[in-house]
Write an enzyme that holds these catalytic residues in place. Structure first.
Site, short mmCIF file in Angstrom:
data_model
loop_
_atom_site.label_atom_id
_atom_site.label_comp_id
_atom_site.label_asym_id
_atom_site.label_seq_id
_atom_site.Cartn_x
_atom_site.Cartn_y
_atom_site.Cartn_z
N GLU A 199 0.83 -1.20 0.00
CA GLU A 199 0.00 0.00 0.00
C GLU A 199 0.87 1.26 0.00
O GLU A 199 0.56 2.25 -0.67
CB GLU A 199 -0.90 0.04 1.24
CG GLU A 199 -1.89 -1.12 1.34
CD GLU A 199 -1.33 -2.33 2.08
OE1 GLU A 199 -0.12 -2.61 1.91
OE2 GLU A 199 -2.08 -2.98 2.82
N THR B 233 18.12 -40.14 1.33
CA THR B 233 18.55 -39.37 0.16
C THR B 233 19.90 -38.71 0.41
O THR B 233 20.77 -38.70 -0.46
CB THR B 233 17.48 -38.30 -0.18
OG1 THR B 233 16.26 -38.98 -0.48
CG2 THR B 233 17.90 -37.44 -1.35
N ASP C 189 22.67 -39.89 -2.25
CA ASP C 189 22.99 -38.96 -3.34
C ASP C 189 23.98 -37.86 -2.95
O ASP C 189 24.46 -37.14 -3.81
CB ASP C 189 21.70 -38.27 -3.84
CG ASP C 189 20.69 -39.26 -4.40
OD1 ASP C 189 21.07 -40.43 -4.60
OD2 ASP C 189 19.53 -38.86 -4.63
N PRO D 21 11.37 -41.24 -0.99
CA PRO D 21 10.09 -41.93 -0.89
C PRO D 21 9.67 -42.26 0.56
O PRO D 21 8.48 -42.24 0.85
CB PRO D 21 10.33 -43.23 -1.66
CG PRO D 21 11.52 -43.00 -2.49
CD PRO D 21 12.35 -41.95 -1.85
N SER E 139 5.80 -40.65 4.76
CA SER E 139 5.38 -40.26 6.11
C SER E 139 4.62 -38.93 6.09
O SER E 139 3.60 -38.78 6.77
CB SER E 139 6.60 -40.11 7.03
OG SER E 139 7.19 -41.36 7.26
N1 LIG Z 1 13.81 -38.70 -8.19
C1 LIG Z 1 13.51 -38.07 -7.10
O1 LIG Z 1 12.70 -37.14 -7.11
C2 LIG Z 1 14.16 -38.45 -5.80
C3 LIG Z 1 14.13 -37.55 -4.74
C4 LIG Z 1 14.72 -37.93 -3.56
C5 LIG Z 1 15.30 -39.17 -3.43
N2 LIG Z 1 15.32 -40.01 -4.47
C6 LIG Z 1 15.95 -41.34 -4.32
O2 LIG Z 1 15.39 -41.95 -3.18
C7 LIG Z 1 16.35 -42.83 -2.61
C8 LIG Z 1 16.39 -42.63 -1.10
O3 LIG Z 1 15.12 -42.96 -0.59
P1 LIG Z 1 14.83 -43.18 0.95
O4 LIG Z 1 13.37 -43.42 1.02
O5 LIG Z 1 15.77 -44.12 1.51
O6 LIG Z 1 15.22 -41.74 1.52
P2 LIG Z 1 14.57 -40.60 2.36
O7 LIG Z 1 13.09 -40.65 2.32
O8 LIG Z 1 15.24 -39.36 1.91
O9 LIG Z 1 15.06 -40.89 3.82
C9 LIG Z 1 14.39 -41.83 4.61
C10 LIG Z 1 14.97 -41.81 5.98
O10 LIG Z 1 14.67 -40.58 6.62
C11 LIG Z 1 14.68 -40.80 8.01
N3 LIG Z 1 13.49 -40.27 8.63
C12 LIG Z 1 13.49 -39.48 9.74
N4 LIG Z 1 12.26 -39.20 10.12
C13 LIG Z 1 11.42 -39.83 9.26
C14 LIG Z 1 10.00 -39.93 9.19
N5 LIG Z 1 9.18 -39.32 10.06
N6 LIG Z 1 9.48 -40.67 8.20
C15 LIG Z 1 10.29 -41.29 7.32
N7 LIG Z 1 11.64 -41.23 7.35
C16 LIG Z 1 12.21 -40.50 8.31
C17 LIG Z 1 14.71 -42.30 8.22
O11 LIG Z 1 16.04 -42.72 8.49
P3 LIG Z 1 16.69 -42.55 9.93
O12 LIG Z 1 15.70 -43.12 10.88
O13 LIG Z 1 17.96 -43.24 9.87
O14 LIG Z 1 16.84 -41.08 10.09
C18 LIG Z 1 14.37 -42.84 6.87
O15 LIG Z 1 14.90 -44.10 6.60
C19 LIG Z 1 17.66 -42.52 -3.28
O16 LIG Z 1 17.93 -43.54 -4.22
C20 LIG Z 1 17.39 -41.22 -4.01
O17 LIG Z 1 18.16 -41.11 -5.16
C21 LIG Z 1 14.77 -39.68 -5.66
#
Ligand SMILES: NC(=O)c1ccc[n+]([C@@H]2O[C@H](COP(=O)([O-])OP(=O)(O)OC[C@H]3O[C@@H](n4cnc5c(N)ncnc54)[C@H](OP(=O)(O)O)[C@@H]3O)[C@@H](O)[C@H]2O)c1
Length: 372
Positions: free
Chosen positions: A56, A199, A203, A298, A303
Site C-alpha cells: 500500500e 537421500t 545422493d 520416498p 510419512s
Molecule cells: N527422483 C527423485 O525425485 C528423488 C528424490 C529424492 C530421493 N530419491 C531417491 O530416493 C532414494 C532414497 O530414498 P529413501 O526413502 O531411503 O530416503 P529418504 O526418504 O530421503 O530418507 C528416509 C529416511 O529418513 C529418516 N526419517 C526421519 N524421520 C522420518 C520420518 N518421520 N518418516 C520417514 N523417514 C524419516 C529415516 O532414516 P533414519 O531413521 O535413519 O533417520 C528414513 O529411513 C535414493 O535412491 C534417491 O536417489 C529420488
C-alpha cells in the site's frame, strides 16, 4: 460490489503480489493498485521483502497527490499494527483514499482490524473480491498463519511409471535439464529444503540454490537424520547456505557436533519410522520458515503423506520407463483401497523440455481448513 474496473485492478494487484513469492517471508505477498475517481490507475506496488515498505505504501508513493479521493485495491487486508513499519490503514486514510477493495482478510491477529479502522475513519470497504485467486497466491503464508506450520510442497522427479530411481539407486538423470532448472526455481521460492537421511546418504545432494537464482537468501537446508548418520564431510554441510541436521533426542551426534553442524534434537515419531514430523514442522515454524520444499525421498515423503502434511505436489514426469526393480515415488503402507487414496486436483500442466510438470493439490485443500 466491486466495479469491473476494480476487479481488473485486483487481478493486477494479485499478479504484482506474485512477484514477491520467495522473498517476503515471514511476511505475506501483497499487491496494491490505486484507481482514481475516473477509473484510471494512478499508482501500484507490491511488498518486495520483509522489513521493506508494504504494498500500500509503495502504491501510495507512486500515486502521490492523485491518491486523494481514489480507491485502493489490495490483495490482502491492509495491516492495522505498527511492526517494522506503521499501519497501512492509517496511511491510506491520511492519503485521502475514500474506498478500499480487499480480496482476503488478514488472519494474523496482531495485524488484523485494518478494515474496521478504515470504516471508523469513514472509508468505504469492500471485502472478498477475487478471494480465491488471492488465497492461492498467498497459500504458503496463509497456511503458516492459520495452521501454525509451514506450507509443504512435495517435489519429485519420476519416470512415466512412477519410479524415482532405478534398481541400483541411480536417480540423478531421471528428468531432463529443463526440469532440473525449473526445480531450482522452486527451491529459490522456498524458505527451507528438506530431505531424509536416505537421500542424503545415497545422493550426497548439495541442496543450495544457484547464486543467480537466490531470492532473499539461500533457503535453509534441512536433513532429517534420526540416528545422526550423515557424514561430517557431506556436501550439504558446506557454507553455501545454512543447514540444520535434525536428529533424535537420544541420538549420538558427537561426530556431526565436532564438525560444527547445526543440530536440532526432536522426539521420535509416536508411530512409524524416524522423527515426529509435527514437531519438525513446529520447529521450522518457530524459525519463521513459511514454505518447505520436500525433496524426498520416498520414505520421508510417504510419512508426510500419511500424516496429511502435503499441501501441494509438483511432479516432473519424464518419458522414461524404469520397470519393476525401480524405486516407487512413495514408500510406506499407502492406501488400502482406491477409496482411501488421496485425491488430488491438477491445477497446472506445463512442458519442461521433454518432460511434463504437473502441479496438483489435495482436492479438498483450502488454506482456510483447520483454521487455528
Ligand atoms: N527422483 C527423485 O525425485 C528423488 C528424490 C529424492 C530421493 N530419491 C531417491 O530416493 C532414494 C532414497 O530414498 P529413501 O526413502 O531411503 O530416503 P529418504 O526418504 O530421503 O530418507 C528416509 C529416511 O529418513 C529418516 N526419517 C526421519 N524421520 C522420518 C520420518 N518421520 N518418516 C520417514 N523417514 C524419516 C529415516 O532414516 P533414519 O531413521 O535413519 O533417520 C528414513 O529411513 C535414493 O535412491 C534417491 O536417489 C529420488
Amino acid at each position: 460490489v466491486a466495479t469491473p474496473g476494480e476487479t481488473a485492478a485486483m487481478r493486477r494487484a494479485i499478479a504484482l503480489a506474485a512477484r514477491g513469492i520467495g522473498a517476503t517471508s515471514p511476511n505475506p505477498v501483497v499487491g496494491c493498485v490505486i484507481v482514481d475517481a475516473a477509473g484510471a490507475v494512478v499508482g501500484e506496488g507490491f511488498h518486495e521483502r520483509a522489513g521493506g515498505p508494504h504494498a500500500e505504501i509503495v502504491a501510495l508513493r507512486d500515486a502521490g497527490t492523485r491518491a486523494r479521493g481514489a480507491t485502493a485495491v489490495v490483495s490482502l487486508e491492509p495491516c492495522n499494527h505498527t511492526g517494522r513499519t506503521p499501519p497501512c490503514s492509517r496511511a491510506l486514510v491520511e492519503a485521502g483514499v475514500v474506498r478500499v477493495v480487499v480480496a482476503v482478510r488478514d488472519p494474523y491477529r496482531r495485524a488484523a482490524g485494518g478494515a474496521e479502522t478504515l470504516l471508523d475513519s469513514g472509508v468505504e470497504v469492500e471485502v472478498g473480491v477475487l478471494a480465491a485467486e488471492a488465497e492461492r497466491v498467498n497459500e504458503a503464508w496463509l497456511t503458516y498463519v492459520r495452521r501454525g506450520r509451514p506450507f509443504v510442497t512435495w517435489k519429485l522427479g519420476a519416470s512415466l511409471d512412477g519410479r524415482v530411481a532405478a534398481a541400483d539407486g541411480s536417480s540423478r538423470w531421471v528428468t531432463g535439464a529443463a526440469s532440473r532448472a525449473d526445480a531450482h526455481r522452486l527451491r529459490a521460492e522456498s524458505d527451507a529444503v528438506l530431505v531424509g537421511s536416505g537421500t542424503a546418504l545415497a545422493d550426497d545432494p548439495h541442496l543450495a540454490v544457484r547464486k543467480a537464482q537466490v531470492r532473499r537468501a539461500q533457503p535453509l537446508r534441512v536433513v532429517v537424520d534420526t540416528e545422526a548418520r550423515l557424514p561430517p564431510g557431506a556436501r550439504v554441510l558446506d557454507d553455501a547456505a545454512p543447514t540444520l541436521v535434525v536428529v533424535a533426542e537420544d541420538a549420538d551426534a558427537a561426530d556431526l557436533d565436532k564438525a560444527g553442524a547445526q543440530l536440532v534434537r526432536l522426539p521420535r515419531a509416536p508411530a512409524g519410522p524416524g522423527l515426529d514430523l509435527a514437531a519438525l514442522l513446529a520447529e521450522l515454524h518457530d524459525r519463521e520458515v513459511v514454505s518447505v520444499l520436500l525433496e524426498g525421498g520416498p520414505t520421508l515423503a510417504g510419512s508426510f503423506l500419511a500424516e496429511g502434511l502435503v499441501d501441494r505436489v509438483v511432479a516432473y514426469v519424464a518419458p522414461l520407463l524404469v520397470g519393476g526393480g525401480g524405486l516407487p515415488a512413495l514408500a510406506g503402507s499407502g492406501a488400502a483401497s482406491i477409496d482411501a487414496a488421496l485425491r488430488l486436483r491438477i491445477d497446472d500442466i506445463t512442458r519442461t523440455g521433454p518432460d511434463v510438470r504437473i502441479t496438483a493439490r489435495p482436492a479438498t485443500w483450502t488454506a482456510a481448513a483447520d483454521e487455528a
